[in-house]
Enzyme design. Structure first.
Site, mmCIF file in Angstrom:
data_model
loop_
_atom_site.group_PDB
_atom_site.id
_atom_site.type_symbol
_atom_site.label_atom_id
_atom_site.label_comp_id
_atom_site.label_asym_id
_atom_site.label_seq_id
_atom_site.Cartn_x
_atom_site.Cartn_y
_atom_site.Cartn_z
ATOM 1 N N LYS A 55 -81.811 -44.177 20.665
ATOM 2 C CA LYS A 55 -80.844 -43.634 20.037
ATOM 3 C C LYS A 55 -79.204 -44.471 20.382
ATOM 4 C CE LYS A 55 -78.648 -39.061 18.724
ATOM 5 N NZ LYS A 55 -78.674 -37.535 19.247
ATOM 6 N N SER A 130 -79.262 -34.749 15.485
ATOM 7 C CA SER A 130 -78.587 -36.073 15.133
ATOM 8 C C SER A 130 -79.536 -37.390 15.742
ATOM 9 C CB SER A 130 -77.387 -35.948 16.062
ATOM 10 O OG SER A 130 -77.726 -36.084 17.501
ATOM 11 N N SER A 154 -81.423 -31.641 18.644
ATOM 12 C CA SER A 154 -81.281 -32.899 18.003
ATOM 13 C C SER A 154 -82.507 -33.560 18.164
ATOM 14 C CB SER A 154 -79.888 -33.714 18.524
ATOM 15 O OG SER A 154 -78.948 -33.171 18.009
#
Length: 431
Positions: A55, A130, A154
């Site tokens: 990420k 996210s 997330s």
């Protein structure tokens, strides 16, 4: 060509073919090929040649860490996060950075600064966030596993929406150095994957804990917390999840109806002030430590996504008193409620739908922030290890993840149970 080289070339080819999904914010093809060439003689490394995306809030030396923003999109960092270093030492090849919700502060993957992440197989619905790109890259077959982060939901939420495994470890089990913070009291990196074997291998490398305890499904006692975790579900989600409970009983798991009183309300009372106060306190420190040429005020001014602008503005209303109350009163109260239920019913863990809603249409998604994280959030305050498993789907084939939570520190036992469940659950369905 060695199998590991073939796997890397396939990952890079798929990244190019699937670029319309916007799952990757940075593709590092040349460094990945160079790293593979440098490590080609060490086939004994536990993750030798394993292609991976991380990420874009996790530092990888030589690549930007944009945190989903436009301002930081071209600013490479000099030092990798400790977690990345452990993965690379074990032979993993970082092929790029995964797109994400701006500042990791949302559940949709809709990003006005860097472009939305598209769902690989549900057009018009959000991929979740996210860790949006981390899930989309795995669901699209670019890589078989990825690293995301999970503060409220997330990792598990986008894993659920994409029919994948999403693992959040116990708090502080994975190193946080070099990861842009929202809330150190709740943040952790996590794993999104197609297969449990990859989750087990990645977790062993990151945590240093490779032993896997023996687990029998007939010995498992799982709580079914109806209030909050089940009663807030869309009917089609609840129906899909109930079929999983029937299957768990058939496999010998003991299910116990339980109630964690006010779990949802206490999670908000504790978790929201913690995340709001700590993000505004710790994100400026992170920018300073990585040597960014931008200040946090500049970063705030450059936020492009309206939902993130509103969230940061609201965070600024949380003062030290409310933060201390969250930390010293609401959090301990929620932990005590969890401990009481686990002890009273002699539970190994809990089971419930990961997300109470189906993946919403793009136009509705950002307005559903609170509902989307409702089931995942309480454990982030308590610090429990959690895993979302792709065990259910609607009649239309939309994935419904099932979350399993064990006691803090029981990560490898949870993973052993999850591996057994995945194997026996699907074996039983195909017999």
């Amino acid at each position: 060509m060695a199998a590991s080289d073939e796997r890397l070339h396939q990952a890079l080819l798929q990244a190019f073919k699937q670029r319309h999904l916007n799952s990757l914010s940075w593709l590092a093809a040349e460094p990945a090929l160079a790293a593979a060439a440098a490590g080609s003689n060490d086939a004994s490394a536990p993750l030798a040649g394993f292609p991976l995306v991380v990420k874009d809030n996790i530092d990888v030396a030589g690549m930007p860490t944009s945190i989903g923003t436009a301002l930081l999109a071209e600013e490479p960092v000099n030092r990798s996060a400790e977690l990345v270093t452990r993965l690379q030492r074990a032979g993993a090849i970082i092929i790029g950075k995964a797109s994400m919700h701006e500042l990791a502060s949302g559940t949709s993957g809709l990003n006005a600064a860097r472009g939305d992440v598209l769902h690989p197989f549900l057009p018009g619905r959000v991929v979740g966030g996210s860790s949006s790109g981390s899930a989309a890259a795995v669901a699209a077959g670019i890589v078989t596993a990825s690293i995301g982060t999970d503060t409220g939901a997330s990792v598990r939420l986008p894993a659920s929406f994409c029919g994948l495994i999403g693992f959040r470890p116990s708090l502080a089990r994975y190193p946080q150095q070099g990861i842009a913070p929202i809330s150190p009291s709740r943040d952790t990196a996590g794993i999104i994957a197609q297969r449990m074997d990859d989750v087990l291998a990645l977790d062993a490398v990151i945590s240093g804990e490779s032993a896997l305890p023996a687990v029998m499904l007939a010995d498992l006692r799982l709580g079914v917390p109806r209030a909050h975790f089940w009663l807030g579900c869309e009917p089609v989600v609840a129906a899909a999840a109930e079929t999983v409970l029937h299957r768990l009983r058939d496999l010998g798991v003991t299910l116990v109806e339980v109630n964690i009183e006010q779990a949802g309300e206490l999670a908000v009372q504790a978790g929201y002030p913690m995340a709001s106060f700590e993000m505004l306190r710790d994100l400026p420190r992170y920018l300073q430590q990585r040597g960014s040429r931008y200040s946090f005020d500049q970063l705030k001014s450059a936020i492009a996504s309206p939902d993130v602008q509103a969230l940061v503005a609201d965070a600024e209303t949380i003062g030290p008193e409310r933060y201390q109350e969250a930390l010293n009163h609401w959090k301990p109260l929620l932990i005590a409620r969890y401990q009481a239920v686990f002890q009273q019913h002699r539970l190994d863990g809990l089971v419930f739908p990961t997300v109470p809603l189906l993946p919403p249409p793009v136009a509705q998604a950002n307005a559903l922030f609170r509902q989307l994280i409702a089931n995942c959030e309480p454990a982030t305050v308590v610090g429990l290890p959690c895993i979302s498993l792709p065990l259910a789907q609607t009649p239309d084939g939309i994935p419904v993840g099932m979350e399993f939570q064990f006691a803090a520190g029981e990560d490898r036992r949870l993973l052993a149970a999850a591996a057994l469940l995945m194997a026996q659950y699907h074996h039983g369905l195909t017999c």
